[in-house]
Design an enzyme around this catalytic site. Structure first.
Site, PDB file in Angstrom:
ATOM      1  N   ASP A  42      24.460  35.853  41.674  1.00  0.00           N
ATOM      2  CA  ASP A  42      26.104  35.230  41.878  1.00  0.00           C
ATOM      3  C   ASP A  42      26.725  35.203  40.498  1.00  0.00           C
ATOM      4  O   ASP A  42      26.533  34.227  40.449  1.00  0.00           O
ATOM      5  CB  ASP A  42      25.374  33.874  42.464  1.00  0.00           C
ATOM      6  CG  ASP A  42      24.331  33.393  43.253  1.00  0.00           C
ATOM      7  OD1 ASP A  42      24.558  34.147  44.510  1.00  0.00           O
ATOM      8  OD2 ASP A  42      23.690  32.629  43.743  1.00  0.00           O
ATOM      9  N   GLU A 249      30.458  32.275  52.564  1.00  0.00           N
ATOM     10  CA  GLU A 249      30.303  32.188  51.529  1.00  0.00           C
ATOM     11  C   GLU A 249      30.615  32.532  50.890  1.00  0.00           C
ATOM     12  O   GLU A 249      31.429  33.396  50.496  1.00  0.00           O
ATOM     13  CB  GLU A 249      29.199  32.282  51.323  1.00  0.00           C
ATOM     14  CG  GLU A 249      28.039  32.806  51.398  1.00  0.00           C
ATOM     15  CD  GLU A 249      26.334  32.442  51.282  1.00  0.00           C
ATOM     16  OE1 GLU A 249      25.431  31.407  51.451  1.00  0.00           O
ATOM     17  OE2 GLU A 249      25.571  33.182  51.085  1.00  0.00           O
TER      18      GLU A 249
END
Length: 351
Positions: A42, A249
């Site tokens: 991420d 997301e």
């Protein structure tokens, strides 16, 4: 190579859960892991003072069985990395924030982001509170690498996961956030938390990412949270059953030639997609696939301009082959003359 071939090669679905596969010998990755001594994911990248700083998750093997809501992602701290060139070495600047130093935190310190304003660096993070509900926190430092000190309470009105903070050319800063399934966004459809709330039916509009303008001190929401609308080519909202295009997301925002590029993960179909609009609030019109599927369950990215080139930071599972033990990567991103983005294929045939 078509997306369907990548999905067939890289993923296996068993009882509703998608597990990681290894990369076939016939394919090789276009980029190599930036960090190899710990697992990272991420990656939120920013340029501060002429240097790239990367704010990733820090994956660990907590020996928790894999599930559809991410219970096996049990991260506990953040390491911040810096780079002076691409390609180049990603320098580990140590632990910047630990879950034990967040007074209200319970578990699962997921994907963060960062921002800078008026001499202070801000680290935004999602973590479940002691009632097991994801909230958004913020920590501050005078250095881009920390250490960061967390505020004593979560940001009022915050929820879900994946904060991405974008500062516009007028100085206004906005947070984009949210993720369905384990990210709990589907539980907030009425504006109040409902642990039993389900996703919309396939024929209903998809749940949208959230956006909110931040206060001048960057510590609070300056307005009510809004829901982003992603439209198809006919101006209709994407539907919940449109899994190849709807938001799941991992949102990000960048601005290019006056247009706002909202990029995000489609989650269970493993694409990074992009949509373009004329306002940081949207609506955004879906334009296509930014990146084909990577090895692993999904990816989570950031896009940054550095030394007159654009780059995408992302992750896959090249080092471990396990969905919860990932490694961050970077590759160049190209805007075409018409404003579209050239689709990135993360693995190519071995010659």
């Amino acid at each position: 190579m078509k997306s369907e071939l990548f999905i067939t090669a890289l993923f296996l679905t068993v009882s509703g859960t998608t597990f990681s596969q290894t990369i076939p010998d016939s394919l090789k990755p276009i980029s190599q892991p930036l960090v190899t001594d710990i697992y990272t994911a991420d990656p939120s990248a920013h340029v501060f003072n002429g240097k790239i700083y990367i704010y990733p998750s820090h994956d660990i093997d907590a020996k928790i069985p894999e599930d559809d809501v991410g219970g096996h992602f049990a991260m506990k701290d953040y390491h911040i990395f810096s780079m002076t060139s691409i390609p180049g070495k990603a320098v580990d600047n140590g632990i910047a924030l630990d879950i034990k130093d967040i007074p209200w935190a319970g578990r699962q310190l997921w994907a963060p982001d960062a921002a800078y304003k008026n001499g202070t660096y801000f680290l935004y993070f999602p973590v479940k509170d002691k009632q097991d509900v994801f909230r958004m926190g913020v920590a501050t430092s005078k250095s881009p690498v920390g250490p960061f000190k967390a505020q004593p309470e979560p940001i009022k009105g915050s929820y879900s996961i994946d904060p991405a903070v974008f500062t516009d050319t007028d100085g206004s800063s906005y947070m984009y956030f949210g993720g369905i399934w384990g990210g709990q966004l589907q539980r907030w459809q009425t504006g109040n938390y409902n642990a039993n709330s389900k996703e919309p039916a396939a024929t209903e509009p998809a749940i949208g990412c959230r956006v909110v303008r931040l206060s001048k001190n960057m510590l609070e929401f300056a307005e009510p949270v809004k829901e982003i609308k992603i439209l198809d080519e006919n101006g209709k909202e994407l539907l919940a059953g449109d899994n190849n295009r709807r938001f799941f997301e991992g949102s990000w925002m960048h601005k290019y030639k006056g247009k706002y590029y909202f990029t995000y993960s489609t989650g269970d179909t493993h694409f990074l997609a992009y949509a373009v609009g004329d306002s940081p609030y949207g609506p955004f019109t879906y334009k296509g696939v930014l990146m084909e599927p990577v090895q692993g369950w999904t990816t989570h990215h950031s896009i940054v301009e550095f030394k007159n080139k654009w780059y995408i930071f992302y992750h896959d599972t090249q080092l471990s082959g396990k969905t919860h033990l990932r490694n961050i990567k970077v590759t160049e991103l190209t805007h075409n003359a018409d404003g579209s983005i050239k689709t990135i294929v993360p693995y190519v045939k071995v010659k």
